[in-house]
Design a protein around this motif. Structure first.
Motif, short mmCIF file in Angstrom:
data_model
loop_
_atom_site.label_atom_id
_atom_site.label_comp_id
_atom_site.label_asym_id
_atom_site.label_seq_id
_atom_site.Cartn_x
_atom_site.Cartn_y
_atom_site.Cartn_z
N ASN A 125 12.43 0.69 -6.37
CA ASN A 125 11.67 1.16 -5.21
C ASN A 125 11.94 2.62 -4.90
O ASN A 125 11.85 3.06 -3.76
N SER A 126 12.28 3.37 -5.95
CA SER A 126 12.52 4.80 -5.77
C SER A 126 11.24 5.52 -5.37
O SER A 126 10.14 4.96 -5.45
N LEU A 129 0.82 -1.21 0.00
CA LEU A 129 0.00 0.00 0.00
C LEU A 129 0.85 1.26 0.00
O LEU A 129 0.40 2.33 -0.40
N GLN A 130 2.10 1.13 0.44
CA GLN A 130 3.04 2.23 0.39
C GLN A 130 3.80 2.28 -0.94
O GLN A 130 4.71 3.07 -1.11
N GLY A 131 3.42 1.38 -1.84
CA GLY A 131 4.02 1.39 -3.16
C GLY A 131 5.35 0.67 -3.26
O GLY A 131 6.03 0.74 -4.29
N LYS A 132 5.73 -0.05 -2.23
CA LYS A 132 7.05 -0.70 -2.22
C LYS A 132 6.94 -2.17 -2.58
O LYS A 132 6.09 -2.88 -2.07
N SER A 133 7.82 -2.61 -3.46
CA SER A 133 7.89 -4.02 -3.82
C SER A 133 8.58 -4.78 -2.69
O SER A 133 9.64 -4.37 -2.21
N ARG A 168 -0.72 5.25 -6.41
CA ARG A 168 -1.86 5.88 -7.07
C ARG A 168 -2.95 4.87 -7.43
O ARG A 168 -4.11 5.24 -7.59
N MET A 169 -2.58 3.61 -7.56
CA MET A 169 -3.59 2.60 -7.90
C MET A 169 -4.61 2.46 -6.80
O MET A 169 -5.72 1.98 -7.03
N PHE A 170 -4.25 2.83 -5.60
CA PHE A 170 -5.14 2.65 -4.45
C PHE A 170 -5.85 3.94 -4.06
O PHE A 170 -6.52 4.00 -3.05
N SER A 171 -5.69 4.97 -4.88
CA SER A 171 -6.32 6.24 -4.57
C SER A 171 -7.75 6.26 -5.08
O SER A 171 -8.04 5.82 -6.19
N PHE A 172 -8.67 6.77 -4.27
CA PHE A 172 -10.06 6.92 -4.71
C PHE A 172 -10.29 8.30 -5.32
O PHE A 172 -11.40 8.64 -5.72
N ARG A 175 7.42 4.27 -6.17
CA ARG A 175 6.45 4.01 -5.10
C ARG A 175 5.21 4.87 -5.25
O ARG A 175 4.09 4.41 -5.03
N GLU A 176 5.40 6.12 -5.66
CA GLU A 176 4.26 7.01 -5.83
C GLU A 176 3.35 6.53 -6.95
O GLU A 176 2.12 6.59 -6.84
#
Length: 365
Positions: free
Chosen positions: A266-267, A12-16, A276-280, A271-272
């Motif tokens: 993972n820059s 959820l923080q965008g990190k692999s 964004r995929m989880f933004s409503f 990550r940003e």
């Protein structure tokens, strides 16, 4: 259970959490076909051929992180248009001996000499996307009149492959509208006749950047592949999406990074983009995954809780697969050679048509 939720929170923080396991390299931006469901359908912009310098730099950066995953020397292109692709296979294998080299071809430009080189090359998996087994439907799907040479090259390859079996060779069938007209026969051919090691049939829709028939999914869909895939375009641009022709998920260029590839993956920018995929907030949300029909697309509830909410979701893939042992491959070769006789290439298409007539005569009886 704790590990499961910790992993989800990290994503959820965008990190692999594992870094990239699959790397795709587009060594040339070209293809002999123009398949309607391909993300590179409109072929714009055309970038050309990857330089030796860029290719070697990418391989060296992968070597620094001891990459041992799947190395795909193609990315929505026809890899054998690249005249140096065989040399690149050997170079990559030399520098990354623990990686698994994978290629997909449409077989339109192969010849006897190139087939021999492919069979000798250090490849882990080689495959052909078999979109149709007749000229009319092939043309409707691929927009190019290449069926005859593609099929003849496939027969030539299979005859030699089944004697040697140097690696896994696969045919993949997708449910395009044109292919569905002949799907029963196509699946019979790859599952029961062709002497190959792996066959798979499944449903797929045009991928997100295709210009045809976009099938928009719910905002609640995301793609897990952006946490495990790394794609290189001809000019060295990097993306965490394997189908990102347009650079929507661009995370930098190989020439600009001064850290390891794992750190670049993972820059902050990478990550940003994933977050964004989880933004409503639809203005901020990364919408590329809404149009992606790969089976890696998942519902957000499945992501959070590990369980599909709707098993009848039209984007779920129903896959039929078959693996053949070496013995089964060689047994099939005997019958295959009886159907497609050596020295009678001009009769192979006729033999294929006879197979189709016999199949449907029994199927419809």
């Amino acid at each position: 259970m704790l590990k499961f939720f910790k992993e989800r929170l990290t994503k959820l923080q965008g990190k692999s959490t594992c870094g990239f396991t699959h790397v795709l390299i587009e060594t040339i931006d070209a293809c002999t076909n123009n398949c309607y469901m391909c993300p590179n359908y409109d072929k714009t912009p055309t970038r050309g051929v990857m330089s030796d310098e860029t290719f070697e730099l990418i391989i060296s950066k992968l070597k620094e992180v001891s990459f041992s995953g799947e190395l795909h020397l193609y990315a929505q292109n026809e890899p054998f248009i690249d005249k140096k692709i065989i040399d690149k296979i050997y170079y990559a294998n030399q520098e990354l001996p623990n990686s698994k080299i994978v290629l997909i071809s449409n077989f339109t430009i192969l010849n006897d000499d190139l087939i021999d080189k492919i069979l000798d090359a250090p490849i882990y998996n080689f495959s052909c996307s078999l979109y149709a087994l007749d000229k009319e439907n092939y043309l409707e799907i691929c927009k190019k009149d290449n069926f005859e040479k593609s099929f003849i090259n496939q027969v030539k390859f299979l005859k030699k492959y089944a004697l040697k079996i140097p690696y896994s060779y696969a045919n993949y069938i997708i449910h395009t509208p044109a292919a569905m007209k002949d799907m029963d026969f196509i699946t019979n051919y790859i599952f029961n006749i062709a002497p190959l090691s792996f066959a798979q049939e499944g449903k797929v829709a045009p991928i997100f950047s295709s210009v045809h028939d976009k099938l928009k999914q719910s905002n609640l869909y995301y793609s897990d592949c952006v946490y495990t895939r790394l794609r290189f375009s001809e000019n060295g641009d990097m993306s965490s999406c394997p189908c990102d022709i347009k650079g929507i998920l661009n995370i930098g260029n190989i020439y600009d990074i001064n850290v390891s590839l794992l750190d670049a993956y993972n820059s902050k920018k990478a990550r940003e983009l994933r977050k964004r995929m989880f933004s409503f907030d639809t203005k901020n949300r990364q919408n590329a995954c809404q149009y992606c029909a790969f089976r890696r697309s998942e519902n957000i509830f499945e992501f959070l809780f590990g369980k599909k909410i709707n098993e009848n979701d039209k984007y779920n893939h129903k896959l039929r697969t078959q693996r053949n042992s070496n013995e089964q491959i060689q047994n099939k070769l005997t019958k295959f050679n009886e159907i497609f006789k050596d020295g009678e290439e001009d009769k192979w298409l006729g033999a294929l048509e006879n197979l189709r007539k016999e199949f449907y005569a029994k199927h419809n009886a």
